[in-house]
Design a protein around this motif. Structure first.
Motif, PDB file in Angstrom:
ATOM      1  N   UNK A 170       5.139  -2.092   8.627  1.00  0.00           N
ATOM      2  CA  UNK A 170       5.870  -0.852   8.862  1.00  0.00           C
ATOM      3  C   UNK A 170       5.582   0.141   7.734  1.00  0.00           C
ATOM      4  N   UNK A 171       5.457   1.398   8.090  1.00  0.00           N
ATOM      5  CA  UNK A 171       5.376   2.473   7.099  1.00  0.00           C
ATOM      6  C   UNK A 171       6.782   3.012   6.900  1.00  0.00           C
ATOM      7  N   UNK A 172       7.336   2.775   5.721  1.00  0.00           N
ATOM      8  CA  UNK A 172       8.672   3.266   5.398  1.00  0.00           C
ATOM      9  C   UNK A 172       8.528   4.550   4.610  1.00  0.00           C
ATOM     10  N   UNK A 173       8.927   5.667   5.204  1.00  0.00           N
ATOM     11  CA  UNK A 173       8.797   6.977   4.578  1.00  0.00           C
ATOM     12  C   UNK A 173      10.135   7.398   3.978  1.00  0.00           C
ATOM     13  N   UNK A 174      10.076   8.013   2.800  1.00  0.00           N
ATOM     14  CA  UNK A 174      11.273   8.506   2.126  1.00  0.00           C
ATOM     15  C   UNK A 174      11.457   9.989   2.450  1.00  0.00           C
ATOM     16  N   UNK A 175      12.556  10.304   3.148  1.00  0.00           N
ATOM     17  CA  UNK A 175      12.775  11.677   3.609  1.00  0.00           C
ATOM     18  C   UNK A 175      12.789  12.679   2.463  1.00  0.00           C
ATOM     19  N   UNK A 176      13.272  12.272   1.300  1.00  0.00           N
ATOM     20  CA  UNK A 176      13.370  13.207   0.191  1.00  0.00           C
ATOM     21  C   UNK A 176      12.123  13.319  -0.658  1.00  0.00           C
ATOM     22  N   UNK A 177      11.054  12.660  -0.247  1.00  0.00           N
ATOM     23  CA  UNK A 177       9.842  12.667  -1.066  1.00  0.00           C
ATOM     24  C   UNK A 177       8.996  13.919  -0.858  1.00  0.00           C
ATOM     25  N   UNK A 178       9.294  14.683   0.150  1.00  0.00           N
ATOM     26  CA  UNK A 178       8.654  15.986   0.329  1.00  0.00           C
ATOM     27  C   UNK A 178       9.694  16.971   0.849  1.00  0.00           C
ATOM     28  N   UNK A 182       3.588  11.683  -2.311  1.00  0.00           N
ATOM     29  CA  UNK A 182       3.676  10.236  -2.129  1.00  0.00           C
ATOM     30  C   UNK A 182       4.925   9.999  -1.294  1.00  0.00           C
ATOM     31  N   UNK A 183       4.742   9.752  -0.008  1.00  0.00           N
ATOM     32  CA  UNK A 183       5.872   9.805   0.925  1.00  0.00           C
ATOM     33  C   UNK A 183       6.397   8.439   1.347  1.00  0.00           C
ATOM     34  N   UNK A 184       5.722   7.356   1.005  1.00  0.00           N
ATOM     35  CA  UNK A 184       6.247   6.073   1.440  1.00  0.00           C
ATOM     36  C   UNK A 184       5.384   4.895   1.050  1.00  0.00           C
ATOM     37  N   UNK A 185       5.725   3.757   1.631  1.00  0.00           N
ATOM     38  CA  UNK A 185       5.039   2.501   1.320  1.00  0.00           C
ATOM     39  C   UNK A 185       4.919   1.661   2.582  1.00  0.00           C
ATOM     40  N   UNK A 186       4.026   0.692   2.514  1.00  0.00           N
ATOM     41  CA  UNK A 186       3.835  -0.252   3.616  1.00  0.00           C
ATOM     42  C   UNK A 186       4.581  -1.554   3.277  1.00  0.00           C
ATOM     43  N   UNK A 187       5.356  -2.028   4.208  1.00  0.00           N
ATOM     44  CA  UNK A 187       6.100  -3.276   4.010  1.00  0.00           C
ATOM     45  C   UNK A 187       6.120  -4.071   5.313  1.00  0.00           C
ATOM     46  N   UNK A 188       6.544  -5.338   5.266  1.00  0.00           N
ATOM     47  CA  UNK A 188       6.618  -6.137   6.495  1.00  0.00           C
ATOM     48  C   UNK A 188       7.593  -5.525   7.496  1.00  0.00           C
ATOM     49  N   UNK A 189       7.254  -5.647   8.758  1.00  0.00           N
ATOM     50  CA  UNK A 189       8.096  -5.124   9.832  1.00  0.00           C
ATOM     51  C   UNK A 189       9.173  -6.141  10.196  1.00  0.00           C
ATOM     52  N   UNK A 221       0.836  -1.196   0.000  1.00  0.00           N
ATOM     53  CA  UNK A 221       0.000   0.000   0.000  1.00  0.00           C
ATOM     54  C   UNK A 221       0.874   1.250   0.000  1.00  0.00           C
ATOM     55  N   UNK A 222       0.293   2.340  -0.470  1.00  0.00           N
ATOM     56  CA  UNK A 222       1.008   3.604  -0.615  1.00  0.00           C
ATOM     57  C   UNK A 222       0.644   4.548   0.525  1.00  0.00           C
ATOM     58  N   UNK A 223       1.634   5.328   0.965  1.00  0.00           N
ATOM     59  CA  UNK A 223       1.413   6.341   2.000  1.00  0.00           C
ATOM     60  C   UNK A 223       1.454   7.716   1.338  1.00  0.00           C
ATOM     61  N   UNK A 224       0.338   8.434   1.404  1.00  0.00           N
ATOM     62  CA  UNK A 224       0.264   9.805   0.900  1.00  0.00           C
ATOM     63  C   UNK A 224       0.310  10.776   2.073  1.00  0.00           C
ATOM     64  N   UNK A 225       0.984  11.887   1.883  1.00  0.00           N
ATOM     65  CA  UNK A 225       1.038  12.923   2.902  1.00  0.00           C
ATOM     66  C   UNK A 225       0.425  14.208   2.398  1.00  0.00           C
ATOM     67  N   UNK A 226      -0.441  14.817   3.208  1.00  0.00           N
ATOM     68  CA  UNK A 226      -1.035  16.107   2.873  1.00  0.00           C
ATOM     69  C   UNK A 226      -0.263  17.196   3.616  1.00  0.00           C
ATOM     70  N   UNK A 227       0.115  18.236   2.899  1.00  0.00           N
ATOM     71  CA  UNK A 227       0.949  19.286   3.473  1.00  0.00           C
ATOM     72  C   UNK A 227       0.273  19.975   4.650  1.00  0.00           C
ATOM     73  N   UNK A 228       1.079  20.351   5.623  1.00  0.00           N
ATOM     74  CA  UNK A 228       0.588  21.109   6.769  1.00  0.00           C
ATOM     75  C   UNK A 228       0.733  22.601   6.504  1.00  0.00           C
ATOM     76  N   UNK A 229       0.133  23.416   7.381  1.00  0.00           N
ATOM     77  CA  UNK A 229       0.300  24.868   7.315  1.00  0.00           C
ATOM     78  C   UNK A 229       1.529  25.337   8.082  1.00  0.00           C
TER      79      UNK A 229
END
Length: 343
Positions: free
Chosen positions: A263-271, A326-333, A177-185
């Motif tokens: 686990x949600x693995x987030x890519x630091x450079x994706x945002x 698109x900040x990350x993905x779900x993978x096995x922990x 599954x994909x992890x989407x991030x919505x920008x904060x203020x």
């Protein structure tokens, strides 16, 4: 005693309280929904549940604004903390798929400043308009001796409704599954004890220019309310899980919706880390691990959905005014691994 004492002599001005109620009625009126039967002014407000729900489930949330209020007092900025108050509760109930129905506030002070309180409640009404929920009442408590002059505390309570079959729990989240991030203020309403410590440590000038606005304006920007765009998204896209990024930052909030073993693995450079968070990091010499655990770092709401839905979801949310990453993905922990990692 020869003098007849009054409540005003004791520090409580009933007329001021009545004036505040009159001042806020026009703001509250703009937030009304068809389900509201009685609103501000009674001992309780009556709200019916829309008949569009077959098996309605009520979802409730409560919160405050935290030590962001200390900066509001120091800066004399009271017009946006009400938005923060609403956002903290309505965004929380949104993550379970609920549509906010109504909101109540609690405003407590030592001596009621009607103009100041009106600014605060006007902000609460603005937050309710953004969330599409009704401001149906609240409590104003004037308590002499309990709060210093010019200071107050806020609490809020929201109730929403969701169809039982559409409650979002996160239990269907799966590998891939994909992890989407919505920008904060900005920093929204969390981590302000550290923000204030950084300001003190760096002796920052809050009136200085900060990329086209003052540093104070950047720090006090109100929490973004994600309700309407996300509810619109859910009309056509299945959202498996959501996390409102509040206290605990990215690292502690996302695991709250993840099934065991993932686990949600987030890519630091994706945002792009917003300039305000770069300033907080550098001015306070804060390690990035601490930044991710304390602040939202530019991502105010996280959505988890199937990879096949990611592109359509991004389009719908973007058209609704959101900035989506698109900040990350779900993978096995892995053994001994945290449920959220930023790599």
């Amino acid at each position: 005693m020869s003098t007849s004492l009054t409540y005003r002599d004791a520090g409580v001005d009933i007329d001021a309280g009545d004036q505040l109620v009159e001042n806020i009625k026009p703001f509250a009126k703009r937030t009304m929904r068809p389900e509201v039967l009685t609103g501000i002014g009674g001992f309780g407000a009556l709200v019916e549940i829309s008949k569009k729900y077959q098996e309605p489930v009520l979802v409730s949330g409560t919160d405050g604004v935290g030590t962001k209020l200390r900066l509001a007092f120091e800066l004399g900025r009271h017009d946006t903390v009400g938005i923060d108050l609403v956002a903290m509760s309505v965004n929380d109930i949104l993550v379970q798929g609920a549509e906010p129905l109504f909101f109540l506030d609690y405003f407590a002070c030592g001596k009621l400043d009607v103009a100041q309180a009106t600014d605060v409640v006007k902000g609460i009404a603005q937050g309710c308009e953004q969330a599409g929920c009704a401001l149906i009442g609240g409590e104003t408590a004037e308590m002499p001796g309990m709060y210093p002059a010019g200071e107050y505390d806020l609490a809020g309570f929201a109730v929403g409704v969701v169809e039982k079959s559409k409650i979002i729990t996160g239990k269907t989240i799966a590998e891939g599954d994909v992890v989407l991030g919505l920008a904060s203020n900005g920093t929204h309403s969390n981590g302000y004890s550290l923000v204030r410590k950084i300001i003190e440590h760096s002796q920052a000038d809050l009136n200085a220019d900060f990329y086209g606005r003052t540093l104070a304006a950047a720090i006090m920007a109100p929490t973004r309310i994600y309700v309407k765009p996300v509810l619109k998204l859910m009309e056509s896209i299945t959202v498996k899980g959501m996390a409102h990024i509040t206290g605990g930052g990215l690292l502690d909030n996302i695991p709250r919706v993840l099934p065991e073993g993932l686990t949600a693995e987030l890519q630091a450079g994706s945002w792009q880390l917003p300039k305000l968070f770069e300033w907080l990091r550098d001015a306070g010499n804060v390690a990035m691990g601490e930044m991710y655990r304390v602040f939202n770092c530019g991502i105010g709401m996280v959505l988890v959905l199937s990879a096949q839905d990611a592109e359509a979801a991004t389009r719908i949310l973007t058209e609704a005014g959101e900035t989506v990453y698109r900040i990350g993905r779900i993978r096995p922990q892995l053994v001994g691994e945290a449920q959220t990692l930023v790599v």
